[in-house]
Design an enzyme around this catalytic site. Structure first.
Site, mmCIF file in Angstrom:
data_model
loop_
_atom_site.group_PDB
_atom_site.id
_atom_site.type_symbol
_atom_site.label_atom_id
_atom_site.label_comp_id
_atom_site.label_asym_id
_atom_site.label_seq_id
_atom_site.Cartn_x
_atom_site.Cartn_y
_atom_site.Cartn_z
ATOM 1 N N LEU A 130 31.333 42.189 36.453
ATOM 2 C CA LEU A 130 30.514 41.016 36.133
ATOM 3 C C LEU A 130 31.349 39.754 36.371
ATOM 4 C CD1 LEU A 130 27.555 40.740 35.043
ATOM 5 C CD2 LEU A 130 28.571 40.195 32.836
ATOM 6 N N GLY A 131 31.663 39.519 37.665
ATOM 7 C CA GLY A 131 32.424 38.320 38.046
ATOM 8 C C GLY A 131 31.469 37.262 38.551
ATOM 9 N N ARG A 132 31.935 36.489 39.527
ATOM 10 C CA ARG A 132 31.095 35.396 40.058
ATOM 11 C C ARG A 132 29.774 35.947 40.604
ATOM 12 N NH1 ARG A 132 36.643 33.568 41.871
ATOM 13 N NH2 ARG A 132 36.479 35.485 43.058
ATOM 14 N N ILE A 133 29.867 36.958 41.466
ATOM 15 C CA ILE A 133 28.650 37.517 42.073
ATOM 16 C C ILE A 133 27.892 38.353 41.048
ATOM 17 C CG2 ILE A 133 27.808 39.109 43.862
ATOM 18 C CD1 ILE A 133 30.202 38.113 45.602
ATOM 19 N N ARG B 297 37.122 44.936 32.879
ATOM 20 C CA ARG B 297 38.231 45.288 31.986
ATOM 21 C C ARG B 297 38.186 44.441 30.727
ATOM 22 N NH1 ARG B 297 42.338 44.704 36.822
ATOM 23 N NH2 ARG B 297 40.885 42.967 37.038
ATOM 24 N N ARG C 247 32.593 46.806 48.229
ATOM 25 C CA ARG C 247 33.302 47.356 49.378
ATOM 26 C C ARG C 247 33.085 48.866 49.364
ATOM 27 N NH1 ARG C 247 33.602 42.888 51.073
ATOM 28 N NH2 ARG C 247 35.466 41.684 51.584
ATOM 29 N N ASP D 133 25.226 48.118 51.229
ATOM 30 C CA ASP D 133 25.499 47.057 52.210
ATOM 31 C C ASP D 133 26.876 47.254 52.822
ATOM 32 O OD1 ASP D 133 24.968 44.574 53.585
ATOM 33 O OD2 ASP D 133 26.298 43.545 52.175
ATOM 34 N N GLU E 232 33.459 50.811 58.541
ATOM 35 C CA GLU E 232 32.581 49.811 59.160
ATOM 36 C C GLU E 232 33.165 49.450 60.528
ATOM 37 O OE1 GLU E 232 32.072 46.478 56.507
ATOM 38 O OE2 GLU E 232 31.336 47.722 54.885
ATOM 39 N N HIS F 153 26.421 45.317 56.163
ATOM 40 C CA HIS F 153 27.324 44.328 55.546
ATOM 41 C C HIS F 153 26.845 42.898 55.828
ATOM 42 C CE1 HIS F 153 31.744 43.565 54.158
ATOM 43 N NE2 HIS F 153 30.940 42.586 53.772
ATOM 44 N N VAL F 154 25.685 42.582 55.265
ATOM 45 C CA VAL F 154 25.086 41.267 55.511
ATOM 46 C C VAL F 154 24.930 40.441 54.232
ATOM 47 C CG1 VAL F 154 23.898 41.913 57.662
ATOM 48 C CG2 VAL F 154 22.753 42.321 55.456
ATOM 49 N N GLY F 155 25.674 40.818 53.180
ATOM 50 C CA GLY F 155 25.520 40.131 51.884
ATOM 51 C C GLY F 155 25.551 38.612 51.987
HETATM 52 P P1 NAP Z 1 35.246 38.198 40.995
HETATM 53 O O1 NAP Z 1 34.622 36.933 40.531
HETATM 54 O O2 NAP Z 1 36.721 38.318 41.028
HETATM 55 O O3 NAP Z 1 34.623 39.356 40.091
HETATM 56 C C1 NAP Z 1 35.110 40.639 40.078
HETATM 57 C C2 NAP Z 1 34.789 41.287 38.740
HETATM 58 O O4 NAP Z 1 35.240 42.648 38.773
HETATM 59 C C3 NAP Z 1 35.465 40.608 37.573
HETATM 60 O O5 NAP Z 1 34.510 40.373 36.596
HETATM 61 C C4 NAP Z 1 36.520 41.605 37.091
HETATM 62 O O6 NAP Z 1 36.598 41.530 35.678
HETATM 63 C C5 NAP Z 1 35.932 42.933 37.554
HETATM 64 N N1 NAP Z 1 36.981 43.912 37.861
HETATM 65 C C6 NAP Z 1 38.033 43.765 38.711
HETATM 66 N N2 NAP Z 1 38.793 44.872 38.714
HETATM 67 C C7 NAP Z 1 38.206 45.733 37.842
HETATM 68 C C8 NAP Z 1 38.524 47.051 37.398
HETATM 69 N N3 NAP Z 1 39.617 47.691 37.847
HETATM 70 N N4 NAP Z 1 37.703 47.632 36.511
HETATM 71 C C9 NAP Z 1 36.614 46.983 36.044
HETATM 72 N N5 NAP Z 1 36.262 45.734 36.415
HETATM 73 C C10 NAP Z 1 37.051 45.132 37.308
HETATM 74 O O7 NAP Z 1 34.750 38.567 42.475
HETATM 75 P P2 NAP Z 1 33.400 38.112 43.188
HETATM 76 O O8 NAP Z 1 33.581 36.773 43.770
HETATM 77 O O9 NAP Z 1 32.256 38.342 42.271
HETATM 78 O O10 NAP Z 1 33.366 39.163 44.406
HETATM 79 C C11 NAP Z 1 33.345 40.539 44.143
HETATM 80 C C12 NAP Z 1 33.475 41.343 45.417
HETATM 81 O O11 NAP Z 1 32.250 41.362 46.133
HETATM 82 C C13 NAP Z 1 34.468 40.833 46.455
HETATM 83 O O12 NAP Z 1 35.803 41.148 46.117
HETATM 84 C C14 NAP Z 1 34.003 41.500 47.728
HETATM 85 O O13 NAP Z 1 34.651 42.732 47.883
HETATM 86 C C15 NAP Z 1 32.527 41.717 47.479
HETATM 87 N N6 NAP Z 1 31.690 40.903 48.378
HETATM 88 C C16 NAP Z 1 30.857 41.519 49.261
HETATM 89 C C17 NAP Z 1 30.038 40.760 50.069
HETATM 90 C C18 NAP Z 1 29.078 41.408 51.020
HETATM 91 O O14 NAP Z 1 28.797 40.825 52.051
HETATM 92 N N7 NAP Z 1 28.545 42.572 50.715
HETATM 93 C C19 NAP Z 1 30.072 39.374 50.015
HETATM 94 C C20 NAP Z 1 30.926 38.788 49.108
HETATM 95 C C21 NAP Z 1 31.734 39.561 48.290
HETATM 96 P P3 NAP Z 1 37.946 41.932 34.862
HETATM 97 O O15 NAP Z 1 39.055 41.188 35.539
HETATM 98 O O16 NAP Z 1 37.660 41.539 33.458
HETATM 99 O O17 NAP Z 1 38.072 43.406 35.009
HETATM 100 C C1 8YV Z 2 31.644 38.751 54.710
HETATM 101 C C2 8YV Z 2 32.433 39.510 52.370
HETATM 102 O O1 8YV Z 2 31.119 39.909 55.255
HETATM 103 O O2 8YV Z 2 33.076 37.553 51.219
HETATM 104 C C3 8YV Z 2 33.244 38.760 51.356
HETATM 105 O O3 8YV Z 2 34.044 39.406 50.668
HETATM 106 O O4 8YV Z 2 32.494 40.679 52.457
HETATM 107 C C4 8YV Z 2 31.471 38.781 53.242
HETATM 108 O O5 8YV Z 2 31.105 37.563 52.771
HETATM 109 C C5 8YV Z 2 32.914 38.550 55.396
HETATM 110 O O6 8YV Z 2 33.938 38.024 54.690
HETATM 111 C C6 8YV Z 2 32.669 37.838 56.713
HETATM 112 O O7 8YV Z 2 33.835 37.463 57.334
#
Ligand code: NAP
Ligand code: 8YV
Length: 337
Positions: free
Chosen positions: A169-172, A192, A249, A273, A278, A296-298
């Site tokens: 439960l982070g930013r996204i 955590r 991921r 996604d 990939e 992977h189009v998030g």
């Molecule tokens: P964030 O703000 O850092 O949030 C991550 C959350 O995960 C935090 O709340 C953290 O809380 C929790 N966490 C981290 N390690 C953990 C563990 N070992 N056990 C339990 N909880 C854990 O990150 P975000 O900006 O939301 O982004 C999250 C991820 O989304 C990115 O790292 C990326 O891989 C993915 N993403 C995918 C796309 C896509 O296109 N599909 C796009 C953007 C991002 P605690 O520290 O309290 O554990």
């Molecule tokens: C993109 C992502 O696919 O922000 C991330 O972690 O997975 C996506 O936003 C990627 O970074 C595009 O370069």
């Protein structure tokens, strides 16, 4: 409403007293491996981009790396070639492809693109959730194949009455939670740390979350601790009515266990996604009728990709103008410790 990025951009434009550098004086930045024209054009006034091949042929002058791909590993074997490297500006919030610990140990700052993509990725997660629960792509294929005239589409399961568990439960994750709650559906989460200020039910472990929810949405970063966290045991706990959605991921999911659970009815369905491999995911996923699969189009809308690209450039610009990076990753804090 002003976003954190708007505030950063405003801060940046208030520092425009630095004259644009002449082409000769612009820092050389290696681009791994490609980027759309709008990113190159936004970067052009501040840095000179070199292709990876050009940069590796003349590594001495390279001061920055623009890392565009979420998949291209940038570790000691690549970054160690550049003796004067100062910054790796990664396009994406998830920077698991960049060895940030190596960078920290070698005085190289790493930046990423948080905040500007939260809503886009959360929107897509909800789309994927609804598509999976209500079988939207399957129903679309049914109509196109002319099957509607034969019989109505079979009844599906429902989102209503479920409890959605968010792993991360982070930013996204928080944006996903807000959207799920707006659908009138209960939300629980596992991190955590407990987030006492938020109204959602906390689970102290991922297994407890999977045990008590019937939807699991994965939004954690890919780290050594989260690798294969969605294991056969967690999928068993999610159960035969369970639905998995992954917008984080592929490495967070044990894909062999997931494919087995989808085949055997161990869980009901999955919306994905992201994948371990990939852009060529395990072909088994596409043979299953209870999967909804996206490439992977998030964050992949034009406005969001423009905002991400601009933040990459803003980081490079601010750093090379001596104002420090705007969004460094936690491993390389700024000011340096
Ligand atoms: P964030 O703000 O850092 O949030 C991550 C959350 O995960 C935090 O709340 C953290 O809380 C929790 N966490 C981290 N390690 C953990 C563990 N070992 N056990 C339990 N909880 C854990 O990150 P975000 O900006 O939301 O982004 C999250 C991820 O989304 C990115 O790292 C990326 O891989 C993915 N993403 C995918 C796309 C896509 O296109 N599909 C796009 C953007 C991002 P605690 O520290 O309290 O554990
Ligand atoms: C993109 C992502 O696919 O922000 C991330 O972690 O997975 C996506 O936003 C990627 O970074 C595009 O370069």
């Amino acid at each position: 409403m002003a976003t954190r990025h708007d505030e950063r951009a405003a801060a940046l434009s208030s520092h425009t007293t630095v004259a644009p550098r002449s082409a000769m004086n612009r820092p050389l930045v290696a681009l791994y491996d490609n980027a759309p024209d709008f990113v190159r054009e936004a970067a052009a006034p501040y840095v000179t981009l070199r292709s990876a091949a050009e940069a590796e042929a003349e590594p001495q002058g390279i001061r920055g790396v623009l890392s565009y791909s979420p998949r291209r590993p940038l570790d000691a074997s690549v970054l160690g070639r550049f003796p004067n490297l100062q910054i790796v500006a990664h396009h994406g919030v998830g920077y698991d492809a960049v060895d940030a610990n190596w960078c920290a140990a070698h005085g190289v700052v790493v930046t990423h693109t948080p905040d500007v993509l939260d809503a886009e990725v959360a929107d897509l997660a909800l789309g994927l959730l609804l598509a999976t629960v209500r079988q939207i792509p399957q129903a679309d294929r049914y109509l196109r194949a002319g099957q509607w005239a034969t019989a109505p589409y079979p009844l599906t399961t429902s989102l209503q009455g479920r409890e959605v568990g968010i792993f991360g439960l982070g930013r996204i994750g928080r944006e996903i939670a807000r959207r799920v709650a707006a659908f009138g559906v209960a939300v629980a989460y596992h991190n955590r740390r407990v987030l006492a200020e938020l109204p959602y039910r906390y689970c102290a472990s991922l297994s407890a979350l999977a045990q008590t929810c019937d939807v699991l949405i994965v939004a954690v970063p890919a780290t050594a601790q989260t690798r294969h966290a969605i294991s056969a045991d967690v999928l068993r706990a999610l159960g035969p009515n369970g639905i998995l959605v992954n917008v984080s991921r592929g490495s967070v999911v044990d894909e062999a266990a997931l494919i087995a659970a989808l085949r055997s009815g161990g869980i009901l369905a999955a919306g994905l996604d992201v994948y371990e491999h990939e852009p060529t995911p395990d072909p088994a996923f596409a043979t299953l009728s209870n999967t909804v699969l996206l490439p992977h189009v998030g964050s992949a809308s034009l406005p969001t990709r423009r905002a991400m690209g601009q933040l990459v450039v803003d980081n490079l610009r601010a750093f090379f103008e001596g104002r420090g990076p705007l969004t460094p990753v936690p491993e390389t804090p700024w000011p340096r410790r």
